[in-house]
Design an enzyme around this catalytic site. Structure first.
Site, PDB file in Angstrom:
ATOM      1  N   CYS A   2       0.685  -1.135   0.048  1.00 45.38           N
ATOM      2  CA  CYS A   2      -0.033   0.177   0.207  1.00 45.38           C
ATOM      3  C   CYS A   2       0.884   1.114  -0.054  1.00 45.38           C
ATOM      4  CB  CYS A   2      -0.928  -0.086   1.225  1.00 45.38           C
ATOM      5  SG  CYS A   2      -2.021  -1.350   1.408  1.00 45.38           S
ATOM      6  N   ARG A  27       3.959  -0.410  -4.796  1.00 50.37           N
ATOM      7  CA  ARG A  27       3.762  -0.824  -3.369  1.00 50.37           C
ATOM      8  C   ARG A  27       2.256  -1.730  -3.217  1.00 50.37           C
ATOM      9  NH1 ARG A  27       6.933   1.735   0.398  1.00 50.37           N
ATOM     10  NH2 ARG A  27       5.459   0.948   2.086  1.00 50.37           N
ATOM     11  N   TRP A  74      -2.816  -2.950  -1.632  1.00 54.10           N
ATOM     12  CA  TRP A  74      -2.745  -4.173  -1.710  1.00 54.10           C
ATOM     13  C   TRP A  74      -3.337  -4.785  -0.626  1.00 54.10           C
ATOM     14  CZ3 TRP A  74      -0.677  -8.286   1.017  1.00 54.10           C
ATOM     15  CH2 TRP A  74      -0.223  -9.422   0.407  1.00 54.10           C
ATOM     16  N   ASN A 100      -1.599   2.187   5.400  1.00 56.50           N
ATOM     17  CA  ASN A 100      -0.727   1.155   5.107  1.00 56.50           C
ATOM     18  C   ASN A 100      -0.302   0.464   6.471  1.00 56.50           C
ATOM     19  OD1 ASN A 100       1.396  -0.150   4.214  1.00 56.50           O
ATOM     20  ND2 ASN A 100       2.786   1.337   4.162  1.00 56.50           N
ATOM     21  N   GLY A 101      -0.866  -0.524   6.595  1.00 55.88           N
ATOM     22  CA  GLY A 101      -0.346  -1.529   7.699  1.00 55.88           C
ATOM     23  C   GLY A 101      -1.385  -2.385   7.979  1.00 55.88           C
ATOM     24  N   GLU A 488      16.981 -17.779  -7.663  1.00 54.53           N
ATOM     25  CA  GLU A 488      16.930 -16.520  -8.015  1.00 54.53           C
ATOM     26  C   GLU A 488      16.348 -16.634  -9.393  1.00 54.53           C
ATOM     27  OE1 GLU A 488      16.125 -13.684  -6.653  1.00 54.53           O
ATOM     28  OE2 GLU A 488      16.448 -12.296  -8.089  1.00 54.53           O
ATOM     29  N   LYS A 492      12.615 -15.268 -10.589  1.00 57.38           N
ATOM     30  CA  LYS A 492      12.295 -14.456 -11.406  1.00 57.38           C
ATOM     31  C   LYS A 492      11.424 -14.662 -12.456  1.00 57.38           C
ATOM     32  CE  LYS A 492      13.198 -11.682  -9.702  1.00 57.38           C
ATOM     33  NZ  LYS A 492      14.099 -11.166  -8.449  1.00 57.38           N
ATOM     34  N   GLU A 495       7.749 -14.997 -10.732  1.00 53.76           N
ATOM     35  CA  GLU A 495       7.044 -13.969 -10.431  1.00 53.76           C
ATOM     36  C   GLU A 495       6.639 -12.995 -11.779  1.00 53.76           C
ATOM     37  OE1 GLU A 495       9.020 -11.237  -7.690  1.00 53.76           O
ATOM     38  OE2 GLU A 495      10.970 -11.649  -8.871  1.00 53.76           O
ATOM     39  N   HIS A 511      17.609 -37.201  -7.016  1.00 49.91           N
ATOM     40  CA  HIS A 511      16.997 -37.692  -6.058  1.00 49.91           C
ATOM     41  C   HIS A 511      15.463 -37.339  -5.941  1.00 49.91           C
ATOM     42  CE1 HIS A 511      20.777 -38.629  -4.083  1.00 49.91           C
ATOM     43  NE2 HIS A 511      21.062 -37.372  -4.504  1.00 49.91           N
ATOM     44  N   LYS A 610       6.022  -4.643  -4.015  1.00 49.85           N
ATOM     45  CA  LYS A 610       7.332  -4.589  -3.825  1.00 49.85           C
ATOM     46  C   LYS A 610       7.922  -4.636  -2.424  1.00 49.85           C
ATOM     47  CE  LYS A 610      11.562  -3.023  -5.884  1.00 49.85           C
ATOM     48  NZ  LYS A 610      11.928  -4.403  -6.459  1.00 49.85           N
TER      49      LYS A 610
HETATM   50  C1  F6R Z   1      11.443 -10.918  -5.805  1.00 52.13           C
HETATM   51  C2  F6R Z   1      11.328  -9.622  -4.924  1.00 52.13           C
HETATM   52  C3  F6R Z   1      10.996 -10.235  -3.320  1.00 52.13           C
HETATM   53  C4  F6R Z   1      12.159  -8.997  -2.284  1.00 52.13           C
HETATM   54  C5  F6R Z   1      11.614  -9.565  -0.864  1.00 52.13           C
HETATM   55  C6  F6R Z   1      12.458  -8.808   0.007  1.00 52.13           C
HETATM   56  O1  F6R Z   1      11.864 -10.210  -7.054  1.00 52.13           O
HETATM   57  O2  F6R Z   1      11.554  -8.520  -5.089  1.00 52.13           O
HETATM   58  O3  F6R Z   1      11.423 -11.566  -3.145  1.00 52.13           O
HETATM   59  O4  F6R Z   1      13.306  -9.540  -2.564  1.00 52.13           O
HETATM   60  O5  F6R Z   1      10.331  -9.372  -0.739  1.00 52.13           O
HETATM   61  O6  F6R Z   1      12.182  -7.430  -0.216  1.00 52.13           O
HETATM   62  P1  F6R Z   1      13.206  -6.515   0.412  1.00 52.13           P
HETATM   63  O7  F6R Z   1      14.403  -6.567  -0.126  1.00 52.13           O
HETATM   64  O8  F6R Z   1      12.780  -5.133   0.154  1.00 52.13           O
HETATM   65  O9  F6R Z   1      13.442  -6.825   1.892  1.00 52.13           O
END
Ligand code: F6R
Length: 615
Positions: A2, A27, A74, A100-101, A488, A492, A495, A511, A610
């Site tokens: 949010c 956000r 969100w 937000n929260g 990773e 990517k 998501e 395995h 994010k």
């Molecule tokens: C993946 C992604 C998330 C963040 C995770 C931690 O692309 O962006 O997995 O890495 O939510 O976020 P931060 O680094 O802001 O604590």
């Protein structure tokens, strides 16, 4: 999660609010809304969907005023509907609030308010908070800014949970009140205008002078000034900081997506992460922000690294880096697990938490839990002034600049660079010689140009992405330093493309995972020419023997991968511990191009936000 923005000044608030809100869309983006004070009362617009929907609505049915608040949501409590979109109102309908929260005790508070005759229009916790503040305000006779703050204080003392809020009231025009606990809130100080937002990025078109509010602080702002007080009613000291980035840094420029822009920024961000931190004359790294002397660092017996998602994957690479260069045992743990786990941690343990946003709820909680147990905690953060950056005992900023694409890219490579510096520093204190340290510095200095070289492969990777974009399942495999890179790469793809991708240490294939292999399931192998290259080759052969297509990421000059893999992407050579920085970039590009090919919303994937500020 949010985003909120408030504007009070001489300009038309709806325009300033929309401009700021668009910078916070990362956000959350399931619905959005705004409220302004237009001289005769509150004017409100809300829309389900992206901020563009709200913008369209405001263009069709304009509202006016020079004071206003807005929100991009969100969803946590209540589904995605217009009723649940913010702002929410108190019983009188004169107070509008964005939040937000999460208010954890909202059900009890709501039940008590209902007994008191309050009716609710939404399922949100936020509406309960609006009613609570409104009720406290209505109990007071005088209608002034001071009384609004007083009402807020009385309400917040009843609340359990987290909040970054902003609200306005018809009876007190030209004023916005904000408060925070656990969710970020930044005050922007302009000329004859002041702003409030979840992130400084929302206000850089107006000002770069900001105050990062602390937990339990309340701010009252009008066009001329602001007062910051504590929840207890005392005056609060504050520091005005200058935002490092400009408007240009938060725009897409000529790129179709933020994600691609941010991938292409990596030659610069990798350089910026090491700028001023390499000391060739001493063959080591200088990290003053750690606030620890070499003698104190020498006493470190063990390291715990924690974070979430991409940041955790970076930590897993850090684990290999520190163990290899400094021979200090490292444990890497999900922040969401660490916060509740009773990990036996010996006395001389140093804790690193990694977070791009510096606001991730689980990471913050893990950090607080470790501090409660008396450990020294250090942060690796990007967002300057963020809660995690502030609450740590020291740390290192990534200096990657704002990352707006929801999928983390440039912050990941910056996290790797910073951890390689930590490993170098610790290594030089423990057992690395000056010449070994100097060699590492020379290799680090070459990395930005090598990253630029990897980016030249973009067109080729786009073609490979096209070939595999329709896959239902993808597997990612790597070993040692590059097992976290497999994780990773899979994240990517998941998501941004919603393809079921999973990652495994290459040798784990036999395995169980090997049962997934068939002609339609591509395997991506991260196979640089390193100490485990031959082992990776054998694993590739095992996949090929079962007709599985293989994409291999390897090292320039290698001709063996081409003999076994269907598609090969070769990147410049680097010492084993630095290969992850180069290996991850083709995977970022692969995920990006697959998502584009599938027509996904690359910068705002479904269900994601994010900055994950809820548990
Ligand atoms: C993946 C992604 C998330 C963040 C995770 C931690 O692309 O962006 O997995 O890495 O939510 O976020 P931060 O680094 O802001 O604590």
């Amino acid at each position: 999660m949010c985003g909120i923005v408030g504007y009070v000044g001489k300009a038309e608030a709806p325009q300033a609010l929309l401009q700021g809100l668009k910078r916070l869309e990362y956000r959350g983006y399931d619905s959005a809304g705004m409220a302004t004070l237009n001289g005769s009362g509150l004017a409100v617009r809300k829309a389900v969907g992206r901020i563009a929907e709200l913008e369209k609505l405001v263009a069709e049915e304009p509202i006016h005023g020079q004071t206003g608040i807005c929100h991009t949501r969100w969803a946590t409590h209540g589904s995605v509907t217009r009723e649940n979109a913010h702002p929410h109102f108190d019983r009188s309908g004169k107070l509008a609030l964005v939040h937000n929260g999460v208010i954890e005790n909202y059900l009890e508070l709501r039940a008590a308010l209902e007994i008191d005759g309050h009716f609710f229009k939404s399922q949100t916790d936020t509406e309960v908070l609006a009613h609570l503040i409104g009720r406290e305000f209505d109990r007071l006779k005088e209608r002034s800014k001071g009384r609004l703050v007083e009402a807020l204080r009385a309400a917040l003392l009843q609340v359990i949970g987290t909040y970054g809020i902003a609200f306005i009231h018809e009876d007190v025009p030209g004023v916005i009140i904000g408060a925070r606990r656990g969710s970020p809130l930044v005050l922007g100080i302009g000329k004859e205008e002041n702003l409030l937002a979840s992130d400084a990025a929302a206000m850089v078109s107006h000002t770069r002078d900001v105050v990062y509010l602390k937990d339990y602080e309340i701010v009252a702002l009008d066009a001329e000034g602001f007062q910051i007080t504590t929840l207890q009613g005392d005056g609060a000291g504050y520091v005005i900081s200058q935002v490092e980035f400009s408007e240009k840094d938060v725009s897409k420029g000529d790129y179709p997506h933020y994600m691609l822009k941010e991938i292409f920024e990596q030659p610069r961000t990798v350089r910026d992460a090491m700028r001023g931190r390499l000391a060739p004359e001493e063959g080591t790294a200088k990290l003053g922000g750690l606030e620890m002397s070499n003698a104190e660092l020498r006493d470190v017996e063990r390291i715990v690294i924690s974070g979430c998602g991409t940041a955790l994957h970076a930590g897993m690479v850090g684990e290999y880096m520190i163990e290899t260069l400094a021979h200090i045992p490292v444990e890497c743990e999900f922040a969401s697990e660490l916060r509740y786990r009773n990990l036996p941690v010996p006395k001389d343990t140093l804790v690193f938490v990694i977070s791009q946003s510096g606001e991730t709820a689980d990471t913050l909680a893990a950090l607080r839990e470790c501090q409660r147990k008396g450990h020294r905690t250090l942060g690796i953060c990007n967002n300057v002034g963020s809660t995690i950056a502030r609450e740590n005992d020291g740390g290192v900023y990534m200096h990657a600049g704002p990352e707006i694409g929801v999928a983390a890219t440039k912050s990941f490579t910056s996290q790797l660079v910073v951890q390689s510096l930590v490993a170098l520093l610790l290594g030089r204190i423990t057992h690395l010689s000056h010449s070994e340290g100097l060699n590492i510095i020379r290799e680090l200095e070459k990395m930005p140009d090598k990253v630029a070289k990897v980016l030249e492969l973009n067109d080729r990777i786009a073609r490979i992405a096209k070939k595999y974009a329709q896959s239902k399942v993808m597997l990612f495999m790597g070993r040692q330093f590059n097992y976290p890179i497999a994780l990773e790469g899979a994240l990517k793809v998941k998501e941004t493309s919603y393809i079921a991708a999973s990652a495994h240490p290459s040798a784990e294939l036999k395995h169980g995972v090997i049962a997934l292999i068939d002609e339609s399931t591509p395997s991506v192998f991260i196979a640089p020419r390193d100490a485990v290259f031959e082992k990776n080759l054998s694993n590739i052969e095992e996949v090929k023997a079962r007709k599985g297509p293989v994409i291999a990421i390897g090292t320039e000059g290698d001709d063996r991968l081409a003999q076994v893999a269907d598609d090969v992407i070769l990147v410049p050579e680097a010492p084993d511990f630095l290969t992850p920085i180069l290996m991850v970039i083709p995977l970022q590009l692969l995920a990006y191009h697959i998502a584009v090919e599938l027509g996904r919303d690359v910068d705002k994937p479904r269900n994601l936000a994010k900055s994950v500020t809820v548990e």
